[in-house]
Scaffold this motif. Structure first.
Motif, PDB file in Angstrom:
ATOM      1  N   GLY A 102     -40.361  29.974  26.211  1.00  0.00           N
ATOM      2  CA  GLY A 102     -41.579  30.309  26.942  1.00  0.00           C
ATOM      3  C   GLY A 102     -42.292  31.437  26.238  1.00  0.00           C
ATOM      4  O   GLY A 102     -41.662  32.333  25.671  1.00  0.00           O
TER       5      GLY A 102
ATOM      6  N   ARG B  84     -30.116  39.286  34.246  1.00  0.00           N
ATOM      7  CA  ARG B  84     -30.923  39.067  35.450  1.00  0.00           C
ATOM      8  C   ARG B  84     -29.990  38.639  36.573  1.00  0.00           C
ATOM      9  O   ARG B  84     -29.177  37.732  36.386  1.00  0.00           O
ATOM     10  CB  ARG B  84     -31.981  37.973  35.220  1.00  0.00           C
ATOM     11  CG  ARG B  84     -33.020  38.362  34.189  1.00  0.00           C
ATOM     12  CD  ARG B  84     -34.098  37.298  34.066  1.00  0.00           C
ATOM     13  NE  ARG B  84     -34.881  37.524  32.860  1.00  0.00           N
ATOM     14  CZ  ARG B  84     -35.869  36.746  32.444  1.00  0.00           C
ATOM     15  NH1 ARG B  84     -36.212  35.687  33.159  1.00  0.00           N
ATOM     16  NH2 ARG B  84     -36.529  37.004  31.336  1.00  0.00           N
TER      17      ARG B  84
ATOM     18  N   THR C  52     -36.878  24.591  30.798  1.00  0.00           N
ATOM     19  CA  THR C  52     -37.611  25.345  29.784  1.00  0.00           C
ATOM     20  C   THR C  52     -36.682  26.006  28.768  1.00  0.00           C
ATOM     21  O   THR C  52     -35.861  26.835  29.123  1.00  0.00           O
ATOM     22  CB  THR C  52     -38.480  26.427  30.452  1.00  0.00           C
ATOM     23  OG1 THR C  52     -39.244  25.802  31.476  1.00  0.00           O
ATOM     24  CG2 THR C  52     -39.400  27.079  29.454  1.00  0.00           C
TER      25      THR C  52
ATOM     26  N   LYS D  17     -41.253  25.828  42.692  1.00  0.00           N
ATOM     27  CA  LYS D  17     -40.411  24.651  42.534  1.00  0.00           C
ATOM     28  C   LYS D  17     -40.287  23.897  43.870  1.00  0.00           C
ATOM     29  O   LYS D  17     -39.647  22.866  43.944  1.00  0.00           O
ATOM     30  CB  LYS D  17     -39.055  25.062  41.977  1.00  0.00           C
ATOM     31  CG  LYS D  17     -39.142  25.158  40.452  1.00  0.00           C
ATOM     32  CD  LYS D  17     -38.350  26.210  39.768  1.00  0.00           C
ATOM     33  CE  LYS D  17     -38.894  26.415  38.357  1.00  0.00           C
ATOM     34  NZ  LYS D  17     -38.817  27.775  37.866  1.00  0.00           N
TER      35      LYS D  17
ATOM     36  N   GLN E  34     -31.393  35.698  24.462  1.00  0.00           N
ATOM     37  CA  GLN E  34     -32.685  35.200  23.992  1.00  0.00           C
ATOM     38  C   GLN E  34     -32.848  35.500  22.509  1.00  0.00           C
ATOM     39  O   GLN E  34     -32.347  36.505  21.998  1.00  0.00           O
ATOM     40  CB  GLN E  34     -33.831  35.884  24.747  1.00  0.00           C
ATOM     41  CG  GLN E  34     -33.982  35.421  26.184  1.00  0.00           C
ATOM     42  CD  GLN E  34     -35.168  36.050  26.876  1.00  0.00           C
ATOM     43  OE1 GLN E  34     -35.670  37.093  26.461  1.00  0.00           O
ATOM     44  NE2 GLN E  34     -35.628  35.429  27.946  1.00  0.00           N
TER      45      GLN E  34
ATOM     46  N   GLY F  77     -34.305  30.620  25.238  1.00  0.00           N
ATOM     47  CA  GLY F  77     -33.047  30.873  25.935  1.00  0.00           C
ATOM     48  C   GLY F  77     -31.921  30.193  25.163  1.00  0.00           C
ATOM     49  O   GLY F  77     -31.875  28.971  25.070  1.00  0.00           O
TER      50      GLY F  77
ATOM     51  N   ARG G 104     -29.496  27.633  26.957  1.00  0.00           N
ATOM     52  CA  ARG G 104     -30.087  26.310  27.222  1.00  0.00           C
ATOM     53  C   ARG G 104     -30.165  25.493  25.940  1.00  0.00           C
ATOM     54  O   ARG G 104     -29.972  24.280  25.939  1.00  0.00           O
ATOM     55  CB  ARG G 104     -31.474  26.469  27.845  1.00  0.00           C
ATOM     56  CG  ARG G 104     -31.345  27.029  29.240  1.00  0.00           C
ATOM     57  CD  ARG G 104     -32.666  27.038  29.986  1.00  0.00           C
ATOM     58  NE  ARG G 104     -32.537  27.921  31.135  1.00  0.00           N
ATOM     59  CZ  ARG G 104     -33.542  28.241  31.931  1.00  0.00           C
ATOM     60  NH1 ARG G 104     -34.729  27.742  31.711  1.00  0.00           N
ATOM     61  NH2 ARG G 104     -33.335  29.053  32.946  1.00  0.00           N
TER      62      ARG G 104
ATOM     63  N   ALA H 298     -39.942  33.569  23.724  1.00  0.00           N
ATOM     64  CA  ALA H 298     -38.491  33.772  23.756  1.00  0.00           C
ATOM     65  C   ALA H 298     -37.820  32.430  24.020  1.00  0.00           C
ATOM     66  O   ALA H 298     -38.268  31.650  24.862  1.00  0.00           O
ATOM     67  CB  ALA H 298     -38.119  34.780  24.843  1.00  0.00           C
TER      68      ALA H 298
ATOM     69  N   ARG I 133     -28.439  28.751  33.740  1.00  0.00           N
ATOM     70  CA  ARG I 133     -28.929  29.978  34.368  1.00  0.00           C
ATOM     71  C   ARG I 133     -27.759  30.912  34.588  1.00  0.00           C
ATOM     72  O   ARG I 133     -26.856  30.614  35.371  1.00  0.00           O
ATOM     73  CB  ARG I 133     -29.646  29.649  35.686  1.00  0.00           C
ATOM     74  CG  ARG I 133     -30.487  30.792  36.222  1.00  0.00           C
ATOM     75  CD  ARG I 133     -31.296  30.400  37.441  1.00  0.00           C
ATOM     76  NE  ARG I 133     -32.376  29.469  37.185  1.00  0.00           N
ATOM     77  CZ  ARG I 133     -33.512  29.800  36.561  1.00  0.00           C
ATOM     78  NH1 ARG I 133     -33.714  31.022  36.160  1.00  0.00           N
ATOM     79  NH2 ARG I 133     -34.448  28.896  36.371  1.00  0.00           N
TER      80      ARG I 133
ATOM     81  N   ARG J  25     -48.139  33.269  40.464  1.00  0.00           N
ATOM     82  CA  ARG J  25     -46.790  32.746  40.311  1.00  0.00           C
ATOM     83  C   ARG J  25     -46.534  31.554  41.244  1.00  0.00           C
ATOM     84  O   ARG J  25     -45.658  30.733  40.982  1.00  0.00           O
ATOM     85  CB  ARG J  25     -45.799  33.893  40.564  1.00  0.00           C
ATOM     86  CG  ARG J  25     -44.356  33.570  40.333  1.00  0.00           C
ATOM     87  CD  ARG J  25     -44.075  33.267  38.874  1.00  0.00           C
ATOM     88  NE  ARG J  25     -42.672  33.474  38.546  1.00  0.00           N
ATOM     89  CZ  ARG J  25     -41.928  32.629  37.837  1.00  0.00           C
ATOM     90  NH1 ARG J  25     -42.464  31.530  37.378  1.00  0.00           N
ATOM     91  NH2 ARG J  25     -40.676  32.890  37.566  1.00  0.00           N
TER      92      ARG J  25
ATOM     93  N   PHE K 113     -27.459  36.379  29.780  1.00  0.00           N
ATOM     94  CA  PHE K 113     -27.810  35.259  28.913  1.00  0.00           C
ATOM     95  C   PHE K 113     -28.431  35.851  27.655  1.00  0.00           C
ATOM     96  O   PHE K 113     -28.561  37.060  27.530  1.00  0.00           O
ATOM     97  CB  PHE K 113     -28.772  34.300  29.634  1.00  0.00           C
ATOM     98  CG  PHE K 113     -30.098  34.903  29.997  1.00  0.00           C
ATOM     99  CD1 PHE K 113     -30.231  35.707  31.118  1.00  0.00           C
ATOM    100  CD2 PHE K 113     -31.223  34.689  29.213  1.00  0.00           C
ATOM    101  CE1 PHE K 113     -31.454  36.277  31.457  1.00  0.00           C
ATOM    102  CE2 PHE K 113     -32.450  35.249  29.539  1.00  0.00           C
ATOM    103  CZ  PHE K 113     -32.560  36.048  30.662  1.00  0.00           C
TER     104      PHE K 113
END
Ligand code: ATP
Ligand code: MG
Length: 427
Positions: free
Chosen positions: A282, A112, A279, A209, A126, A306, A309, A304, A120, A204, A124
């Motif tokens: 999720g 992404r 998170t 945030k 999953q 991460g 993290r 999934a 982040r 959304r 990455f």
């Protein structure tokens, strides 16, 4: 000379981290095996259309985060930003979707184009689970419990399961209309991002945030109020089942997943220790997706994790190093050869064993042995070899090197192995 660097947001994994990765992967495999969840592996590159349709044009992921390019055959291709759409494509394409309920897991890199920061990245990883064809709310609870138990088994502390329901498609449309009206009345008070979402992806906005928008939203209509009886009951039974399973959770009516296809159950597992990127896991239910991607009308739920993290958390919680069960201290020409052969036999007997190749003084090797975290040390010098014995010491703690010696015959490695077998809980 020009020095090459990895691309922004693309990260090397070095041996110190790989140890943690392998621990995570092997625990995950164990949990999946016990729950009869099978692995599936799909290509990293897919047609762009799959994600546009499967994730939704209005989402951040499709709108601005995808790595998309045109290949030599003029096809628009995208590096997968998540795993679900690919898994759904694969089980439709290969006919698995017609073979009854499916319980699948996957793991691998996702891409992404985001602003890189702690937790982040642009590439990455999953680990994810998907259940297909399981409508019952019990399946939601089962799926959540698998994530919860895995994260706890990894030794993570300070985890919170946050839970919400998005209701049926009908409920969501009702809410959407109410919510958009409410947002339009306050349009000027919204932050720029949220303004853009009002008509593209209003739900959304609940996940914003931006602190000012967050405050504004405290008085917004709640999804919870537009639920029909059936959806409400479903959500209540999920809570009851989780209570019965003794899985603690917190309701969070602002929790909406970033992807378009969710309905009913939505959940996240967050950690106190991750700052802004809180998170770790999720997931939720996305019953319309299989049909939307050209398959039969089969329900699905998934989550999934991460992995980066997760690794950050494990590094913080200090359960980092993987220690050998045995450290083999050895010095002298004869001893070093015998040591090699002992190490090999013990490895074949399934013990993890680190062998010192330095040839340095016993005291130095001892220090390394205690730093390694080994439970036992074997000490072998030329004298021991001449006398046909093996010295074994129990490692107690970093400083305490004064231990009782145990003696074994060099010609009875079976005896040594069965000694370790009897004294090992987990090696
Ligand atoms: P966020 O709100 O943090 O952007 P998301 O809703 O985009 O998360 P999902 O698409 O649900 O995330 O992906 C599931 C998990 O994958 C996240 O909870 C997170 O742990 C991890 N994840 C998502 N994007 C990234 C990224 N860019 N780098 C590292 N991990 C990520
Ligand atoms: Mg995101």
């Amino acid at each position: 000379m020009h020095k090459f660097q990895s691309l922004r947001g693309m990260v090397d994994l070095l041996p110190a981290q790989i140890r943690l990765w392998q621990m995570v992967e092997s625990k995950a495999r164990k949990h999946f095996r016990r729950a009869i969840i099978d692995e599936i592996r799909t290509p990293i590159l897919e047609s762009t259309e799959l994600f546009a349709r499967g994730i939704g044009e209005g989402t951040d992921v499709v709108g601005k985060e995808m790595y998309t390019f045109v290949d030599r055959g003029d096809r628009s291709c995208t590096l997968r930003p998540e795993g679900t759409a690919s898994v759904v494509r694969a089980i439709i394409e290969n006919g698995l979707i017609n073979q009854g309920p499916q319980r699948l897991w996957y793991s691998g890199p996702m891409f992404r184009y985001e602003r890189p920061q702690a937790g982040r990245q642009r590439q990455f990883h999953q680990i994810g689970v998907e259940f297909f064809g399981l409508d019952s709310v019990n399946a939601d609870a089962d799926l959540i419990s698998i994530a919860w138990d895995l994260l706890n088994d990894l030794g993570l502390k300070g985890l919170t399961l946050e839970l919400n329901t998005l209701g049926s498609l009908d409920d969501r449309n009702k809410f959407r209309a109410l919510f958009v009206k409410w947002l339009e009345d306050r349009f000027e008070l919204l932050d720029q991002d949220s303004k853009e979402r009002v008509h593209k992806n209003p739900l959304r906005i609940l996940d914003t945030k931006n602190p000012r928008t967050k405050e504004l939203l405290m008085d917004a209509p709640s999804l919870n109020n537009t639920l029909c009886n059936e959806s409400r009951q479903r959500f209540e039974s999920l809570q009851e089942i989780l209570n019965n399973l003794e899985i603690p959770f917190k309701l969070n009516f602002g929790l909406v997943r970033g992807l378009d296809y969710y309905c009913h159950t939505a959940f996240e597992i967050t950690s106190d220790d991750l700052g802004a990127q809180a998170t770790v896991c999720g997931g939720g239910r996305y019953d319309g997706l299989v049909k939307q991607l050209g398959g039969p009308d089969v329900s699905s739920i998934g989550w999934a994790i991460g992995v980066e993290r997760l690794i950050l958390l494990l590094e913080k919680s200090n359960s980092n190093s993987i220690s050998p069960y045995i450290y083999l201290v050895n010095k002298g020409n004869k001893a070093s050869l015998v040591a090699l052969s002992i190490a090999r036999k013990l490895r074949l007997a399934n013990f993890s064993i680190d062998i010192d190749f330095s040839g340095s003084a016993f005291s130095k090797q001892f220090k390394r042995a205690s730093r390694s975290g080994a439970k036992w040390a074997i000490i072998l010098g030329d004298d021991e070899v001449d006398e046909g014995r093996i010295n074994v010491k129990k490692m107690r703690s970093d400083k305490d090197l004064e231990m009782d010696d145990l003696l074994f015959s060099l010609y009875d490695l079976e005896g040594l192995i069965s000694f370790f077998e009897n004294s090992s809980i987990e090696n």
